[in-house]
Design an enzyme around this catalytic site. Structure first.
Site, mmCIF file in Angstrom:
data_model
loop_
_atom_site.group_PDB
_atom_site.id
_atom_site.type_symbol
_atom_site.label_atom_id
_atom_site.label_comp_id
_atom_site.label_asym_id
_atom_site.label_seq_id
_atom_site.Cartn_x
_atom_site.Cartn_y
_atom_site.Cartn_z
ATOM 1 N N ASN A 29 -7.798 -27.326 -6.113
ATOM 2 C CA ASN A 29 -6.915 -26.435 -5.592
ATOM 3 C C ASN A 29 -7.038 -25.063 -6.167
ATOM 4 O O ASN A 29 -6.788 -23.973 -5.697
ATOM 5 C CB ASN A 29 -5.784 -27.068 -5.213
ATOM 6 C CG ASN A 29 -5.745 -28.084 -4.245
ATOM 7 O OD1 ASN A 29 -6.347 -28.104 -3.098
ATOM 8 N ND2 ASN A 29 -4.762 -29.020 -4.193
ATOM 9 N N SER B 242 -0.580 -31.511 -5.318
ATOM 10 C CA SER B 242 -1.770 -30.813 -5.142
ATOM 11 C C SER B 242 -1.833 -29.836 -6.348
ATOM 12 O O SER B 242 -2.581 -29.172 -6.539
ATOM 13 C CB SER B 242 -1.587 -29.848 -3.931
ATOM 14 O OG SER B 242 -1.750 -30.907 -2.811
ATOM 15 N N GLU C 286 -9.161 -36.823 -7.813
ATOM 16 C CA GLU C 286 -8.962 -36.077 -9.065
ATOM 17 C C GLU C 286 -7.953 -36.688 -9.970
ATOM 18 O O GLU C 286 -6.700 -36.970 -9.463
ATOM 19 C CB GLU C 286 -8.114 -34.743 -8.772
ATOM 20 C CG GLU C 286 -8.982 -33.484 -9.625
ATOM 21 C CD GLU C 286 -8.275 -32.237 -8.929
ATOM 22 O OE1 GLU C 286 -7.613 -32.190 -8.141
ATOM 23 O OE2 GLU C 286 -9.183 -31.052 -9.556
ATOM 24 N N HIS D 164 -4.994 -37.321 -7.534
ATOM 25 C CA HIS D 164 -4.842 -36.537 -6.697
ATOM 26 C C HIS D 164 -5.907 -36.885 -5.344
ATOM 27 O O HIS D 164 -7.219 -36.516 -5.566
ATOM 28 C CB HIS D 164 -5.158 -35.209 -7.054
ATOM 29 C CG HIS D 164 -5.037 -34.034 -6.097
ATOM 30 N ND1 HIS D 164 -5.826 -32.930 -6.072
ATOM 31 C CD2 HIS D 164 -4.248 -33.815 -4.964
ATOM 32 C CE1 HIS D 164 -5.543 -31.926 -5.219
ATOM 33 N NE2 HIS D 164 -4.884 -32.645 -4.154
#
Ligand code: NAI
Length: 291
Positions: free
Chosen positions: A190, A119, A152, A140
């Protein structure tokens, strides 16, 4: 090289989701976890989630049975040796991941790719713990993997074009849309989402509102499908804290300081939904706010 066999390291909430979508895309899956209970739980979760898809008419029972038959589980990392790509989805701790990268590099066939579902941790640093930084990439997925459309992609400094193209094609084969991020702490999603969640925890910590008020305010006031505290429980408070620590250390800015209340919950083992308690108590039929 055609990607036909996928190795997954870590059978937690993300690992089981990646196994789920890979097996439905007719890829063979080898899923490894050091904890046998997690492997059993992952298989049960995959079955339950596929059953739901069958009930909704999204897949057939035959699709489910064939997909489940494509998934093999193991506690031994050597069982991923002939996979075409290994996707690491283990605990969000740099040392744990680097140790996995060294173990995978020692057994995996040389032409295979390695990806991490991290993450927040630097792809370039994780790549350096492998024997093939040019074949290493950040992939991701979002939680829950079978439902969320985005993957991602994060290139490390050494990632080559062939690796990037193959992994983008794989994400598309799994029914996902990709967005590419540079390799900076926590990438795009994130970098934006976790500071908002951390701010929600500060809002609770400072007594601005209780759990119910904060989540209701953001669901109805900002039109978010889930309140930030409910979402934090769903992600896992340990994962949320790990991401904030990476942002705080990596960007050296006090605006990323993890909220002390988040730290305290993680220290207590209140990791959220997966632990049965976080900002909500999940022991009953419906989650109850704890503050
Ligand atoms: P989790 O806590 O549900 O699962 C982690 C799994 O890794 C556990 O089953 C654990 O036994 C296993 N593990 C730990 N060390 C291992 C080792 N050396 N070898 C094999 N297995 C090992 O965590 P979760 O939520 O599935 O997260 C996994 C990764 O995915 C983390 O890097 C996290 O940051 C990332 N991620 C999490 C998302 C979320 O919403 N929870 C979303 C996207 C990415």
């Amino acid at each position: 090289m055609a990607i036909e066999k996928v190795g997954i390291i870590g059978a937690g909430q993300m690992g089981n989701g990646i196994a789920h979508v890979s097996a439905l895309a007719k890829l063979d899956v080898r899923m490894v976890d050091t904890n046998p209970a997690q492997l059993n739980k992952a298989l049960e979760t995959i079955r339950n989630n596929m059953n739901r898809q069958v009930k909704r008419g999204l897949i057939t029972q035959a699709d489910e049975d064939a997909a489940v038959a494509r998934i093999a589980v193991s506690q031994n990392v050597a069982d991923i040796r002939d996979c075409d790509i290994v996707i690491e989805a283990a605990t969000e701790k740099e040392e744990v991941k680097k140790e996995i990268m060294r173990a995978v590099s020692a057994v995996l066939k040389p032409e295979a790719l390695i990806a991490s579902n991290t993450s927040s941790i630097s792809i370039t640093r994780l790549a350096a713990a492998t024997d093939r930084p040019q074949k290493f990439i950040g992939m991701h997925f979002m939680n829950p993997v079978p439902l969320m459309k985005l993957v991602e992609l994060i290139r490390g400094l050494a990632t080559d074009d062939d690796t990037f193209n193959q992994v983008r094609d794989l994400a598309e084969k799994l029914g996902k849309t990709t967005a590419t991020s540079e390799d900076f702490p926590a990438f795009i999603v994130n970098r934006i989402l976790l500071p908002m969640i951390n701010e929600a925890v500060y809002t609770l910590y400072e007594g601005v509102g209780n759990v119910e008020a904060i989540d209701t305010a953001m669901r109805l006031g900002a039109n978010h499908p889930m309140g930030p505290l409910e979402l934090a429980d769903f992600i896992g408070l340990d994962v949320c804290l790990a991401v904030m620590q990476v942002l705080y250390e990596g960007l050296a800015d006090t605006k990323y300081r993890p909220c002390p209340l988040l730290v305290k919950y993680v220290e207590a083992g209140w990791y959220g939904k997966k632990a049965g308690r976080g900002f909500y108590d999940y022991s009953g039929e419906t989650p109850i706010p704890t503050r």
